[in-house]
Design a protein around this motif. Structure first.
Motif, short mmCIF file in Angstrom:
data_model
loop_
_atom_site.label_atom_id
_atom_site.label_comp_id
_atom_site.label_asym_id
_atom_site.label_seq_id
_atom_site.Cartn_x
_atom_site.Cartn_y
_atom_site.Cartn_z
N ILE A 6 0.85 -1.20 0.00
CA ILE A 6 0.00 0.00 0.00
C ILE A 6 0.89 1.25 0.00
CG2 ILE A 6 -1.71 1.27 1.38
CD1 ILE A 6 -2.54 -1.61 2.47
N SER A 7 1.88 1.22 0.87
CA SER A 7 2.79 2.38 0.97
C SER A 7 3.99 2.18 0.04
CB SER A 7 3.28 2.52 2.42
OG SER A 7 4.05 1.39 2.79
N ASN A 8 4.68 3.28 -0.22
CA ASN A 8 5.93 3.18 -0.99
C ASN A 8 7.04 2.79 -0.03
OD1 ASN A 8 8.24 3.47 -2.42
ND2 ASN A 8 7.89 5.58 -3.08
N VAL A 9 7.30 1.49 0.04
CA VAL A 9 8.25 0.98 1.02
C VAL A 9 9.66 1.55 0.80
CG1 VAL A 9 7.09 -1.14 1.72
CG2 VAL A 9 8.40 -1.15 -0.39
N TYR A 10 9.96 1.96 -0.43
CA TYR A 10 11.29 2.49 -0.73
C TYR A 10 11.47 3.94 -0.27
CZ TYR A 10 11.41 -1.87 -3.04
OH TYR A 10 11.34 -3.23 -3.26
N ALA A 11 10.38 4.57 0.13
CA ALA A 11 10.46 5.93 0.67
C ALA A 11 10.42 5.90 2.20
CB ALA A 11 9.30 6.77 0.14
#
Ligand code: DQA
Length: 140
Positions: free
Chosen positions: A98-103
């Protein structure tokens, strides 16, 4: 076409859990909308907080369903067992977040799912699941 969405730990709390990151919608409400929008797809949903149950479900569906949409949540970053399960089954698995794990924090940049995933979709909120579903339709 038969597709299963498998959600890992703490995703049963969507709607209540860190809404600033994961939004206000429960997964059940989102899933109902998805089923309505794609009536010709046999869509199933499974959630567990237990690593072994996720592995068993991947094994159970991974030889017969057309695809698996997997948000392994925190286990993404830790589970050799889930990574091996994906290697073991025949059907494609799309990794979803769901979230941008890389951010986010560095420990979320590591994935045991990604090396064996058909593709990865992250950072589009709940829409990440629909984008994964579309990838199966496009390749049908
Ligand atoms: C998550 C990201 C993971 O790092 C986290 O542990 C989750 C949810 C996501 O969907 O953004 O539980 O997979």
């Amino acid at each position: 076409m038969r597709i299963i969405i498998i959600n890992g730990p703490n995703l049963n709390l969507l709607g209540k859990r860190e809404p600033g990151i994961y939004g206000n919608l429960t997964f059940e409400a989102y899933f109902k909308g998805l089923q309505k929008k794609y009536p010709n797809i046999e869509l199933e949903y499974f959630q567990s907080n237990i690593e072994g149950e996720l592995i068993s479900k991947i094994q159970e569906k991974g030889f017969s369903y057309d695809g698996i949409i997997l948000n392994a949540a925190a286990y993404t970053h830790t589970s050799v067992g889930i990574g091996d399960a994906i290697k073991s089954v025949q059907r494609p698995v799309v990794e979803v977040h769901i979230s941008n794990v890389y951010a986010r924090e560095k420990f979320r940049h590591q994935s045991f799912i990604a090396p064996n995933a058909y593709g990865i979709i992250a950072g589009f909120g709940m829409q990440s699941y629909e984008l994964a579903l579309l990838s199966f339709l496009e390749n049908d």
